[in-house]
Scaffold this active site. Structure first.
Site, mmCIF file in Angstrom:
data_model
loop_
_atom_site.group_PDB
_atom_site.id
_atom_site.type_symbol
_atom_site.label_atom_id
_atom_site.label_comp_id
_atom_site.label_asym_id
_atom_site.label_seq_id
_atom_site.Cartn_x
_atom_site.Cartn_y
_atom_site.Cartn_z
ATOM 1 N N ASP A 56 36.277 39.928 28.752
ATOM 2 C CA ASP A 56 35.814 41.279 29.104
ATOM 3 C C ASP A 56 34.785 41.848 28.121
ATOM 4 O OD1 ASP A 56 35.438 43.596 30.431
ATOM 5 O OD2 ASP A 56 37.427 44.434 30.069
ATOM 6 N N ASP A 95 34.795 46.249 22.655
ATOM 7 C CA ASP A 95 36.148 46.697 23.015
ATOM 8 C C ASP A 95 37.143 45.609 22.599
ATOM 9 O OD1 ASP A 95 37.981 48.504 24.071
ATOM 10 O OD2 ASP A 95 37.888 47.633 26.083
ATOM 11 N N ASN A 129 42.193 42.311 25.052
ATOM 12 C CA ASN A 129 41.007 41.563 25.480
ATOM 13 C C ASN A 129 40.888 40.218 24.767
ATOM 14 O OD1 ASN A 129 40.011 43.221 27.474
ATOM 15 N ND2 ASN A 129 38.800 44.473 26.075
#
Length: 323
Positions: A214, A198, A203
């Site tokens: 994360d 992701d 992030n």
């Protein structure tokens, strides 16, 4: 414990859980933006800042979360800047009153600037280094990025969701099915490695360079998954950004240019999966509060238009850096 059981995660329980690891809390709990899990910042008696993360029950198994932690530790050992969980009492994953949780050092910084080519070059190098570590071995517990999970199952969930207005179901699913068919035909990765999963600007924190945060969505998948979300703007801008990213990436890891054909299928998969994720989590009180526009006719009308644009993108020639 059901998926929507954060109602029992009271401030007292959070404090007791943290203190069960031997850390004494000496501040209030500051809730940080996280919808899938519950994340709080606090200070201990030495005024050191920490972040505690309580994992959503029944989303990942214990072994899958531990595999995420081990991956983060592996990256940190190779001096790749990542927010890795702290090892307390010999372990990174802790249990308290039915909840799994982990503690992290609090990482400061500002948000990564997508239009900054210097920062993009840094990101290319660091993702190349990250993937150099990733290729050493596969995940054994965490799943991969596949069309079943990101296209077909979400479509089925949305079909049965009462959050999609009846009046818009026909136009929505007509174009969605066209997108799904095209994306599923194009998404055929030849190799899969461990990924951040992701890797979008939200992030990445920037302070004298990037820090990855994360790893909650780390999975097996094609390398391009950790690069394409860095791209923004029109086709010419994306080609310049891609050239910058890949040039820096290749200093540390080989890049398969055939994977560029996967960018638009991956974007389509993210779109369809995101709609279903919001629908699936709607019982969690945090979601209607954070995404009040989701259950409106206007939102679904916008998704019909977005899917039409994505279908056009899937028909275009993929980005290419080769003559």
């Amino acid at each position: 414990m059901s998926d929507f059981s954060f109602h029992s995660l009271t401030p007292d329980l959070i404090l007791d859980a943290i203190e069960s690891t031997g850390i004494r809390v000496d501040s209030g709990l500051l809730a940080l933006n996280s919808y899938e899990n519950r994340v709080y910042q606090f200070m201990d008696e030495q005024r050191k800042r920490y972040v505690v993360k309580f994992y959503r029950p029944n989303r990942w198994t214990t072994s899958q979360v531990q595999e995420e932690h081990d991956f983060a530790e592996e990256l940190l050992e190779q001096e790749i800047p990542v927010a890795a969980p702290l090892k307390l009492n010999g372990q990174t994953l802790h249990q308290y009153e039915g909840y799994s949780f982990a503690l992290f050092p609090s990482v400061g910084g500002r948000q990564f600037e997508v239009d900054n080519l210097d920062q993009l070059e840094w990101m290319g190098r660091f993702i190349g280094r990250l993937h150099g570590v990733s290729k050493a071995r596969p995940f054994t517990s965490r799943p991969g990025i596949d069309t079943q999970t990101f296209l077909f199952e979400p479509r089925k969930e949305l079909q049965h969701s009462n959050l999609v207005p009846e009046s818009l179901k026909t136009p929505l699913f007509t174009i969605m099915d066209m997108v799904i068919e095209k994306a599923a035909n194009l998404y055929r990765p030849s190799t899969q490695i461990r990924l951040h999963g992701d890797c979008h600007p939200g992030n990445i924190l920037w302070r004298d360079g990037p820090t990855f945060v994360d790893l909650d969505d780390c999975r097996m998948g094609p390398a391009i998954q950790d690069l394409w979300m860095m791209l923004s703007g029109d086709r010419a801008q994306q080609l310049l950004q891609l050239d910058t990213l890949v040039g820096a990436y290749e200093e540390f890891s080989d890049f398969d240019h055939k994977q560029l054909v996967l960018i638009e299928p991956l974007r389509a998969m993210r779109m369809v999966h995101y709609m279903a994720w919001l629908s699936r989590r709607w019982e969690d009180p945090a979601f209607p509060q954070a995404f009040p526009w989701f259950a409106t006719d206007k939102y679904w009308e916008q998704q019909v238009l977005a899917l039409k644009e994505q279908y056009s993108a899937l028909q275009e020639a993929p980005l290419s850096l080769l003559p």
